[in-house]
Write a protein that holds these residues in place. Sequence first.
Motif, PDB file in Angstrom:
ATOM      1  N   VAL A   1     -42.123 -11.013 -42.097  1.00 22.03           N
ATOM      2  CA  VAL A   1     -41.705 -11.638 -40.838  1.00 22.03           C
ATOM      3  C   VAL A   1     -40.277 -11.204 -40.517  1.00 22.03           C
TER       4      VAL A   1
ATOM      5  N   LYS B   1     -38.626 -11.350 -37.547  1.00 19.20           N
ATOM      6  CA  LYS B   1     -37.935 -11.976 -36.405  1.00 19.20           C
ATOM      7  C   LYS B   1     -36.471 -12.209 -36.749  1.00 19.20           C
TER       8      LYS B   1
ATOM      9  N   SER C   1     -41.922 -13.213 -33.622  1.00 18.95           N
ATOM     10  CA  SER C   1     -42.131 -14.457 -32.883  1.00 18.95           C
ATOM     11  C   SER C   1     -41.661 -14.413 -31.445  1.00 18.95           C
TER      12      SER C   1
ATOM     13  N   ILE D   1     -46.665 -14.041 -34.131  1.00 18.43           N
ATOM     14  CA  ILE D   1     -46.861 -15.308 -34.841  1.00 18.43           C
ATOM     15  C   ILE D   1     -46.172 -16.497 -34.167  1.00 18.43           C
TER      16      ILE D   1
ATOM     17  N   MET E   1     -55.014 -20.286 -38.732  1.00 14.78           N
ATOM     18  CA  MET E   1     -53.618 -20.226 -39.193  1.00 14.78           C
ATOM     19  C   MET E   1     -53.028 -21.629 -39.165  1.00 14.78           C
TER      20      MET E   1
ATOM     21  N   ILE F   1     -49.113 -23.937 -40.104  1.00  9.86           N
ATOM     22  CA  ILE F   1     -47.769 -24.122 -40.665  1.00  9.86           C
ATOM     23  C   ILE F   1     -47.703 -25.589 -41.084  1.00  9.86           C
TER      24      ILE F   1
ATOM     25  N   MET G   1     -45.740 -19.195 -46.604  1.00  9.62           N
ATOM     26  CA  MET G   1     -44.499 -18.559 -46.187  1.00  9.62           C
ATOM     27  C   MET G   1     -43.630 -18.405 -47.444  1.00  9.62           C
ATOM     28  N   SER G   2     -42.344 -18.155 -47.239  1.00 11.87           N
ATOM     29  CA  SER G   2     -41.476 -17.895 -48.396  1.00 11.87           C
ATOM     30  C   SER G   2     -41.558 -18.995 -49.462  1.00 11.87           C
TER      31      SER G   2
ATOM     32  N   ARG H   1     -47.203 -15.019 -44.623  1.00  8.47           N
ATOM     33  CA  ARG H   1     -46.170 -14.604 -43.670  1.00  8.47           C
ATOM     34  C   ARG H   1     -44.807 -14.907 -44.290  1.00  8.47           C
ATOM     35  N   VAL H   2     -44.129 -13.887 -44.785  1.00 11.07           N
ATOM     36  CA  VAL H   2     -42.905 -14.092 -45.561  1.00 11.07           C
ATOM     37  C   VAL H   2     -41.718 -13.464 -44.842  1.00 11.07           C
ATOM     38  N   GLY H   3     -40.736 -14.305 -44.511  1.00 18.88           N
ATOM     39  CA  GLY H   3     -39.539 -13.819 -43.831  1.00 18.88           C
ATOM     40  C   GLY H   3     -38.334 -13.849 -44.756  1.00 18.88           C
ATOM     41  N   THR H   4     -37.788 -15.048 -44.943  1.00 20.77           N
ATOM     42  CA  THR H   4     -36.525 -15.224 -45.662  1.00 20.77           C
ATOM     43  C   THR H   4     -36.512 -14.561 -47.034  1.00 20.77           C
TER      44      THR H   4
ATOM     45  N   ARG I   1     -31.974 -15.904 -41.771  1.00 19.57           N
ATOM     46  CA  ARG I   1     -31.819 -15.492 -40.365  1.00 19.57           C
ATOM     47  C   ARG I   1     -30.569 -16.134 -39.794  1.00 19.57           C
TER      48      ARG I   1
HETATM   49  C1  LIG Z   1     -40.486 -17.631 -39.272  1.00 16.16           C
HETATM   50  C2  LIG Z   1     -41.917 -17.785 -39.608  1.00 16.16           C
HETATM   51  C3  LIG Z   1     -42.408 -17.466 -40.899  1.00 16.16           C
HETATM   52  C4  LIG Z   1     -41.529 -17.000 -42.034  1.00 16.16           C
HETATM   53  O1  LIG Z   1     -40.877 -18.095 -42.597  1.00 16.16           O
HETATM   54  P1  LIG Z   1     -39.958 -17.913 -43.901  1.00 16.16           P
HETATM   55  O2  LIG Z   1     -39.782 -19.313 -44.379  1.00 16.16           O
HETATM   56  O3  LIG Z   1     -38.693 -17.270 -43.461  1.00 16.16           O
HETATM   57  O4  LIG Z   1     -40.700 -17.074 -44.883  1.00 16.16           O
HETATM   58  C5  LIG Z   1     -43.769 -17.580 -41.109  1.00 16.16           C
HETATM   59  N1  LIG Z   1     -44.617 -18.007 -40.134  1.00 16.16           N
HETATM   60  C6  LIG Z   1     -44.183 -18.327 -38.907  1.00 16.16           C
HETATM   61  C7  LIG Z   1     -45.171 -18.773 -37.886  1.00 16.16           C
HETATM   62  C8  LIG Z   1     -42.820 -18.235 -38.610  1.00 16.16           C
HETATM   63  O5  LIG Z   1     -42.409 -18.574 -37.382  1.00 16.16           O
END
Ligand SMILES: *Cc1c(COP(=O)(O)O)cnc(C)c1O
Length: 230
Positions: A37, A39, A60, A82, A164, A166, A204-205, A220-223, A229
């Motif tokens: 991820v 963004k 996003s 996403i 999906m 969250i 996620m993370s 879905r892994v961002g951080t 961010r």
């Molecule tokens: C930002 C985001 C993520 C990633 O989240 P992290 O906690 O940074 O891994 C995953 N899914 C969605 C829908 C997001 O908006």
Amino acid sequence: MSQSQTPETRYQEQTGRLAQAVAAAGRPPGSVCLIAVSKRHPATAVRALAALGQKDFGESYLDEAIEKQVALDDLDLNWHFIGPIQSNKTRGIAEHFDWVHSVDRLRIARRLNDQRPATRGPLRIFVQVNVDAEPQKSGVAPEDLPALLADLATLDRLEVVGLMTIPRPDPDPAAAADAFARLRALRDAASTADRPLSMLSMGMSGDLEQAVASGATHVRVGTALFGPRD
Ligand SMILES: *Cc1c(COP(=O)(O)O)cnc(C)c1O
């Protein structure tokens, strides 16, 4: 996560973490797609991860995403949308993405269907479900999911692949695990021979292990991959 980590060490750490979660769940190696991820991170950060072998990226915000896609046009990447979808963004999403994880109402789905270019394959759709029934949160209510799926099945430029979610933020990992198990049960109940739903976008993370244990096919892994961010 220490500041001294390089993209390469972070990437190895997270791909290793995912492989370990997959093995611990008794699932075949490579059966879970890692979506990075990106963004709020620049195109240069995406390019660095792509050089290490990463193919799937999640965004996003449409305008930010298109800017990066243009800068990275020389690479063969898979882009996943996403974020929440406003109706004035559907055309750009239908034209610039192959996967959308955040469809939760028919009106938006119809626009994506009508605006998907004929030159591209069907747009792959995950329906976002508000499993914790949080007020003001994106996602269809579990009780409204069957009717929405039936309506989506009539849209031939969309291919609904799965669900999906969250989960509600909760320090207890058991809460996320419970939400993931409920999403899986909803998926299993809604999947039919005519309309198979094989995929689950969850984790996620902070909770990818719980998601993989509950059958996630896409995390879905961002951080954990890119750092915090702004
Ligand atoms: C930002 C985001 C993520 C990633 O989240 P992290 O906690 O940074 O891994 C995953 N899914 C969605 C829908 C997001 O908006």
